[in-house]
Write a protein that holds these residues in place. Sequence first.
Motif, mmCIF file in Angstrom:
data_model
loop_
_atom_site.group_PDB
_atom_site.id
_atom_site.type_symbol
_atom_site.label_atom_id
_atom_site.label_comp_id
_atom_site.label_asym_id
_atom_site.label_seq_id
_atom_site.Cartn_x
_atom_site.Cartn_y
_atom_site.Cartn_z
ATOM 1 N N UNK A 236 0.832 -1.208 0.000
ATOM 2 C CA UNK A 236 0.000 0.000 0.000
ATOM 3 C C UNK A 236 0.866 1.258 0.000
ATOM 4 N N UNK A 237 2.186 1.094 0.036
ATOM 5 C CA UNK A 237 3.157 2.190 -0.053
ATOM 6 C C UNK A 237 3.826 2.120 -1.429
ATOM 7 N N UNK A 238 3.625 3.176 -2.239
ATOM 8 C CA UNK A 238 4.178 3.171 -3.593
ATOM 9 C C UNK A 238 5.698 2.991 -3.592
ATOM 10 N N UNK A 239 6.371 3.521 -2.588
ATOM 11 C CA UNK A 239 7.830 3.391 -2.539
ATOM 12 C C UNK A 239 8.244 1.931 -2.400
ATOM 13 N N UNK A 240 7.476 1.165 -1.655
ATOM 14 C CA UNK A 240 7.781 -0.263 -1.479
ATOM 15 C C UNK A 240 7.494 -1.020 -2.776
#
Length: 553
Positions: free
Chosen positions: A309-313
């Motif tokens: 749910x985290x774009x960076x991940x």
Amino acid sequence: MSPHTATPIVRRALIALAATASAALLLAGCAPSSSPTASSTPVAGGTLVYASGDAEPTCLDPHVGGNYPQALLATQFLESLVSRDKTGKIIPWLATSWKTSDDGLQWDFTLRDDVKFTDGTPFDAAAVKANVEHLLDPATKSSTGYLALGKVASVEAVDATTARFTLSSPDSALLESLSQPWNAIESPAGIARGMDANCEAPIGTGPFIVSKWVKQDRVELTRNDAYNSAPADAAHTGPAYLKAITWRFIPDSASRFAALQGGQVDIIDNAQPDTIVQAEKTKTLVDLDAPRPGASNRIELNSGQAPFNDERVREAFVKSADVNAGISSLFFGTAKRSYSPLSSAEPVAYSDESLFGYDLKQANSLLDQAGWTTKDADGYRTKDGVRLSVRFPVSTNQSIPAEQSLFEQIQAGAKSAGFEVKLEPLDLSSWYEALGTNAYDAVSAPYTKVGPDVLRTLYDSSGITPAPSGYFANHAQLNDPALDALLAKASATLDTDARADLYKQAQKIILDGYYILPLYDQQNHFLHSTKLQGVRALPTVSTPTFTDAWLTK
């Protein structure tokens, strides 16, 4: 729904039945080939033996569920209202013509008046109405067909040869959807027998008839001697040349290939990269390369829950995957890297290679920014005491061994960045259960659908809600109102250029947000003996059809 294509390999030229058949072979990306001994004169009779590595269907009725193994078989005994030619143009089949109202909410289909189902029931508008109602009935537990016809509000039998579709909103993909085997037309009398009987032996208008199903072994098909309803691009009209087809289920790839080499079977599906290369070196085997339409083969990242749910991940996971090296080492030149959500068979496919380069340093930096800064004793990143784990269920029925090895390479690359990727090999039913219970963080879920509207099926937020079968298609759990709006506009317009531009914008959102890791087209190779002539892949969903095929003596 369903696995994938390859860079075309130079193949020997097939002496085709006719120019039409040759063109039809090419339409699905299939490089036709054959041996110098091939005969251009059709031979009547004989039993074709087909060996499938796909999961044996639990039901032969493609209205129920709706996966690719069902489509492979259904192509032999069911037919659709329309088909598609090598250019992607919709062409007549059981419907001879169609017209739509100015507002796009009403479609009238004129039907053939000389066709009967193999149980003697006439094919007419009442049959079309009964089929659509069957598909949309929650009790049928349809997924692929149900989702494709989601905008159909009702069907009226205006007269025997006119079926009127009324839509809840305009649907530019209606004809594409109706061309698919999951929406093929079955005998209403057959449907009325109930699900169990219809699953055992659906009744259609096609060139063959289901005569016996020996579970976990084979399906026996016999010729429909009254057949008269081939699609507009078929090489001949009238009954098939083959007398019968024995459809065997041989899950092990090495056993399938050995049976083909030994002459026990005439054609196999799910050909592995190494066997394709071997076949190319012979004078007795032919590779029919038929990329499927719709989506590319891709890994979808579940953005509906942590950690993706985290774009960076998500971006870090993508950057940690050296996909190109894996494809090069495992596929022997039979697969070309994709950078698009769509299959290369779709003219409006949009790619952005710049997003998907291998960059471990960038992956590590992104994870640091996302707060995954500590590591446990096993070298995996942690945050607030929680390990950075990715559950990745793998369907062993849909992912060929080379693909499973690619996932293992991606797993190893991700570990270098601190991800713990848990690959979970599962049979098809267990795999569906894992998805249905949201017990996944990443998944490769092949989905075949004619046309770019597959993007709406896969990425509109409504696709997070399960179909009556329990299956839902939006595995990335992408919930973006701007994307929904673009997909809705593309679905509503009949303007070709406007539609293409809207789908390009939609694809950019999907790619730029790192919701998916594109791999390659859905691999769809068939190897067959040079004794088998006239086989082609239908340009709808690239299933082989044997209407024009024959076996040389």
